[in-house]
Design a protein around this motif. Structure first.
Motif, short mmCIF file in Angstrom:
data_model
loop_
_atom_site.label_atom_id
_atom_site.label_comp_id
_atom_site.label_asym_id
_atom_site.label_seq_id
_atom_site.Cartn_x
_atom_site.Cartn_y
_atom_site.Cartn_z
N GLY A 176 0.83 -1.35 -0.07
CA GLY A 176 0.07 0.06 -0.03
C GLY A 176 0.95 1.16 0.00
O GLY A 176 1.81 1.43 0.79
N VAL A 177 0.50 2.15 -0.92
CA VAL A 177 1.39 3.28 -1.09
C VAL A 177 0.57 4.53 -0.71
O VAL A 177 -0.52 4.92 -1.51
CB VAL A 177 1.98 3.45 -2.46
N GLY A 197 10.08 9.10 -9.51
CA GLY A 197 11.22 8.73 -8.38
C GLY A 197 10.76 8.06 -7.31
O GLY A 197 11.47 7.10 -6.77
N TRP A 198 9.69 8.74 -6.68
CA TRP A 198 9.03 7.85 -5.36
C TRP A 198 8.54 6.72 -5.63
O TRP A 198 8.72 5.53 -4.90
CB TRP A 198 8.03 9.00 -4.87
N LEU A 199 7.91 6.43 -6.88
CA LEU A 199 7.42 4.91 -7.10
C LEU A 199 8.36 3.97 -7.19
O LEU A 199 8.51 2.92 -6.76
CB LEU A 199 6.50 5.10 -8.31
N ARG A 218 12.31 -0.24 -2.22
CA ARG A 218 12.45 -0.54 -0.83
C ARG A 218 11.64 -1.66 -0.51
O ARG A 218 11.92 -2.46 0.69
CB ARG A 218 11.66 0.81 -0.20
N ALA A 219 10.56 -1.95 -1.11
CA ALA A 219 9.76 -3.32 -0.84
C ALA A 219 10.60 -4.41 -0.96
O ALA A 219 10.54 -5.38 -0.05
CB ALA A 219 8.45 -3.26 -1.91
N ALA A 220 11.34 -4.59 -1.96
CA ALA A 220 12.48 -5.66 -2.13
C ALA A 220 13.49 -5.75 -0.89
O ALA A 220 13.45 -6.90 -0.55
CB ALA A 220 13.03 -5.71 -3.65
N MET A 224 2.76 4.89 -14.62
CA MET A 224 4.08 5.04 -14.07
C MET A 224 4.28 3.99 -12.94
O MET A 224 5.57 3.64 -12.93
CB MET A 224 4.08 6.56 -13.49
N ALA A 225 3.52 3.63 -12.25
CA ALA A 225 3.71 2.42 -11.27
C ALA A 225 4.25 1.38 -12.02
O ALA A 225 5.29 0.47 -11.23
CB ALA A 225 2.52 2.14 -10.43
N LEU A 226 3.79 0.86 -12.90
CA LEU A 226 4.05 -0.33 -13.77
C LEU A 226 5.55 -0.08 -14.54
O LEU A 226 6.31 -0.96 -14.47
CB LEU A 226 3.02 -0.63 -14.95
N ASP A 227 5.64 1.11 -14.83
CA ASP A 227 7.04 1.38 -15.39
C ASP A 227 8.22 1.25 -14.31
O ASP A 227 9.05 1.21 -14.69
CB ASP A 227 7.36 2.95 -16.13
N ALA A 228 7.78 1.57 -13.27
CA ALA A 228 8.47 1.76 -12.19
C ALA A 228 8.92 0.51 -11.49
O ALA A 228 9.99 0.18 -10.65
CB ALA A 228 8.14 2.75 -11.11
N GLY A 229 8.28 -0.44 -12.09
CA GLY A 229 8.66 -1.90 -11.49
C GLY A 229 7.80 -2.70 -10.99
O GLY A 229 7.59 -3.96 -10.47
#
Length: 342
Positions: free
Chosen positions: A6-7, A74-76, A82-84, A113-118
Motif C-alpha cells: 500500500g502506497v 522517482g518516489w514510485l 524499498r519493498a524488495a 508510471m507505477a508499472l514502469d517503475a517496476g
C-alpha cells in the motif's frame, strides 16, 4: 484485489505498508536531484529552504493532483526497491491511495508510471475511503459515516455507506497554506524571516494550544533588517489570528456535507460523529469549530496523519472484504499487450 503493498504519497509525506506487516515507511515526500542522483525523503526535506544554487526541492502532488511527474516517478521507483529490500519475495503489486479529485487522465498516468517503475500490477483506491477505515469507521455497515481528511495540499470529505461514497466534496488547499501565512505573519509582525520547516513547527506547537492560553514560544530566524540570526517570542494570539480564517473553508465544507446527509444519515452521524483525519486535523480547535457549527460531535482520529496508511493496511490484510474499493487496476502484462486496456 491481489495486492501486497500500500502506497500513500501525500502532499508532504510518503508512506508505505506491507501486507501482514503494516506501516514500514513514513518520510517526507520531498524530492530533488543533486549531482545527477535522486535525493528523497528526510534528506531532501532537510534541504528545504537551504537549497544550493541549481537544486530545487519539490513535492510530487499538490491540491490532489500530480504536480511534478519526475518526482512522482522517482518516489514510485524508490518504493518498489524499498519493498524488495525489506524481504518481499514477489514482484510488488501496488495499491495506491489517490485523491478523490484526481482527474481520470492522471489516474491512468499514475497506474502506468507505477508499472514502469517496476510494479507487477497496480490498483488505485480513494484516499478518503482509506482515511475512514484508518479512523476506525465501520464503512461496510448500513449506516452513514462522515470523514474529513485534512492534508497538506487538499482537504477531502466523504459520506460513506456500505463501502460506497454516496456524497463527497473537496478543497484544493490544505495546511501548507497555513504554513505560508505564518511565514508572512512572522515577517510582517516580528520582522523575522523563517523557512517552511520552522513555520510548520510554529503551527503545530502554538496553533494546537487552547484558546485564550497565555502562551509564547521562542522562534529562531533571520532578522529582517540585519539578516543575522535572531530569536523572538511569538504569542499564541498572533498565530490564532492567522490560522482561524484559513480553517473557515474546512468548516463550511463540513456544513455542506451535513446538508447532503439526509435525515437518516444525520441521525447516524449524531450517534457516531464526524471523524477528522490527516495531519491538519490536529491544528488549533478545528474539531471544536466543526462541532459547534454543525451541531454534530467531531473527533480527531488517533494519529490522524497515519489514518490513510492504516486504512491501506486494512485493505491489504482483508482483500476480499474490500475488493470493490479498488479501481483502475492494470497488470504489467496488460500494459505490454497491443491494444491492452488502459
Amino acid at each position: 484485489m491481489n495486492v501486497n503493498i500500500g502506497v500513500d504519497i501525500g502532499g508532504r509525506n510518503a508512506r508505505m505498508c506491507l501486507k501482514g506487516r503494516g506501516l514500514v515507511m513514513d518520510q517526507p515526500s520531498a524530492w530533488a536531484l543533486r549531482g545527477g542522483g535522486e535525493v528523497l525523503g528526510d534528506e531532501a526535506f532537510a534541504l528545504l529552504g537551504r537549497e544550493p544554487r541549481g537544486l530545487q526541492v519539490v513535492f510530487p502532488l499538490a491540491g490532489g493532483a500530480v504536480a511534478h511527474e519526475e518526482a512522482l516517478f522517482g518516489w514510485l521507483g524508490h518504493l518498489v526497491r524499498r519493498a524488495a529490500s525489506v524481504g518481499l519475495t514477489h514482484r510488488p503489486r501496488l495499491l495506491i491511495a489517490r485523491a478523490p479529485s484526481m482527474p481520470p487522465t492522471q489516474m491512468k498516468r499514475l497506474v502506468a508510471m507505477a508499472l514502469d517503475a517496476g510494479a507487477l500490477s497496480c490498483a488505485l483506491v480513494r484516499s478518503d475511503m482509506c482515511a475512514a477505515l484508518g479512523a476506525g469507521l465501520g464503512i461496510a455497515a448500513p449506516r452513514g459515516n462522515l470523514v474529513i481528511d485534512v492534508g497538506a495540499s487538499f482537504v477531502a470529505a466523504a459520506l460513506i455507506v456500505l463501502n460506497t461514497v454516496v456524497a463527497s466534496d473537496s478543497l484544493p488547499l490544505g495546511m501548507a497554506g497555513v504554513d505560508e501565512a505564518i511565514v508572512r505573519m512572522l515577517s510582517s509582525r516580528y520582522a523575522l524571516h523563517v523557512g517552511p520547516r520552522t513555520a510548520e513547527e510554529v503551527k503545530m506547537s502554538l496553533a494546537s494550544a487552547a484558546r485564550g492560553a497565555e502562551l509564547v514560544e521562542q522562534v529562531a530566524g533571520l532578522d529582517g533588517e540585519s539578516g543575522f540570526p535572531r530569536t523572538v517570542q511569538v504569542a499564541i494570539a498572533d498565530v490564532v489570528q492567522v490560522v482561524e480564517p484559513l480553517l473557515e473553508p474546512i468548516v463550511q465544507l463540513a456544513e455542506r456535507m451535513m446538508r447532503l446527509a439526509g435525515h437518516e444519515m444525520m441521525i447516524d452521524l449524531m450517534d457516531g460523529g464526524i471523524a477528522l483525519t490527516g495531519g491538519g486535523a490536529q491544528v488549533y480547535g478545528l474539531d471544536r469549530m466543526i462541532a459547534e457549527r454543525t451541531g454534530v460531535p467531531c473527533r480527531v482520529a488517533d494519529a490522524p496523519a497515519l489514518a490513510t496508511a492504516r486504512g491501506l493496511a486494512v485493505i491489504l490484510d482483508h482483500p476480499d472484504e474490500y475488493d470493490r474499493l479498488g479501481e483502475a487496476h492494470q497488470t504489467i502484462l496488460e500494459k505490454r499487450l497491443p491494444g491492452a486496456r488502459r
